[in-house]
Design an enzyme around this catalytic site. Structure first.
Site: not given
Length: 360
Positions: A217, A236, A238, A292
């Site tokens: 991404k 969020h 990962d 993060h």
């Protein structure tokens, strides 16, 4: 090439339109606004904890003591932080430079050219050029556009969605993917040994060479007229096993460590690596998947290249490994497929946004 039936407003268009204030759907809730600072000031702060830098030069040393010392440093950072800067990682600087230039060249194209690669999230076509659609009740958006596609294994790629401009995009991205996949194996090996397991154990548990997917991404964060009100990416963790990140040396990444937001420094020639939820679950919480987020700024465009190493969605049940579960340390996570874990996180996020704020 992907075409979208839904016209999504691009953040780049907003940013270049000359607006002085950002639309309300990009403004973060008050509790977040209290701790969003100026990233260029934040990054100057040398007090307090700093994201560890791990030198991988000796990760495959023939000297057992030297090799083990390198692995122990990876394990320590994975347990204490869940994120680290990797240097001497074995991926040539000139290749990394070409990956950056190729991604930048795509985002330098006019928006109408990029729109030819637009994804269509509503119909499940997530690969391609996109911007975040609101997926929670508050309708909040992030200050970024992106390009998302699967880059490894090669037999699972859909090259038709990859940018044709610049002409070397496919070549450099493919080479980077191959080398990054090899680096992922080395890291997973060190993390397995750190749990007292055979070195191939975690690699096998996340799908091995055949099934572990590398999804890239490229995040494009335009200049923002009110950076103190917005986020490039909201807080969020990962869902991946591991995430590897390059950036264009513009700061923005923040980690929530010991109750405070810590801004990651820009370490030359490094790759940032996160432990994702998948490895946190398999390790029964011994390795941390750290919260993060990404800040934006008024002065510089920030671009980052995140590669998420993800297990297959349905084939593997994610749960703490039996060898490390004991009566004293029972499993902290219920068994789920990767798809179920993803759905659980999205559902929980939606539920959180429907819950009225707590009174002080």
């Amino acid at each position: 090439m992907v075409t979208s039936s839904v016209l999504v407003p691009r953040v780049e268009s907003l940013a270049s339109s000359g607006i002085k204030s950002i639309p309300k759907e990009y403004i973060r809730p008050q509790e977040e606004l209290n701790n969003i600072g100026n990233v260029f000031e934040e990054v100057k702060n040398n007090e307090g904890p700093q994201v560890p830098t791990i030198d991988l030069m000796e990760i495959e040393s023939e000297d057992k003591v030297v090799r083990e010392k390198c692995r122990e440093e990876i394990v320590k950072a994975a347990k204490e932080w869940g994120v680290m800067h990797l240097v001497n990682h074995g991926i040539p600087d000139d290749l990394i430079d070409r990956v950056r230039k190729a991604g930048q060249a795509f985002f330098d194209l006019p928006i109408e050219e990029k729109e030819k690669y637009a994804n269509d999230q509503a119909s499940g076509n997530v690969q391609g050029y996109g911007s975040k659609l609101a997926n929670n009740a508050s309708g909040q958006l992030e200050w970024e556009d992106y390009f998302f596609h699967l880059i490894f294994p090669e037999d699972k790629r859909d090259i038709s969605v990859w940018p044709k401009t610049p002409s070397d995009y496919t070549k450099v991205t493919s080479e980077y993917a191959r080398l990054l996949r090899s680096l992922a194996s080395k890291i997973l090996s060190a993390l397995s040994i750190g749990l007292g397991l055979e070195e191939g154990r975690l690699e096998k548990e996340v799908g091995g060479m055949e099934e572990l997917l590398l999804q890239m991404k490229i995040n494009y964060y335009p200049r923002c007229p009110q950076p103190e009100l917005a986020l490039g990416v909201e807080a969020h963790t990962d869902i991946s096993a591991l995430t590897f990140i390059l950036h264009n040396m513009v700061p923005g990444l923040q980690l929530f460590y010991e109750g405070k937001w810590v801004t990651a420094k820009c370490v030359p020639n490094s790759i940032i690596m996160h432990i994702g939820d998948t490895v946190e679950i398999l390790s029964n919480g011994k390795y941390k998947s750290i919260l993060h987020r990404g800040l934006v700024n008024k002065e510089k465009v920030r671009i980052s290249w995140a590669v998420f190493c993800e297990p297959p969605k349905e084939k593997i049940i994610l749960k703490p490994l039996t060898e490390i579960v004991t009566e004293a340390e029972p499993p902290l996570f219920p068994p789920r497929t990767f798809a179920q874990h993803l759905a659980h996180k999205l559902f929980r996020k939606t539920q959180d946004s429907l819950t009225p704020p707590k009174a002080d």
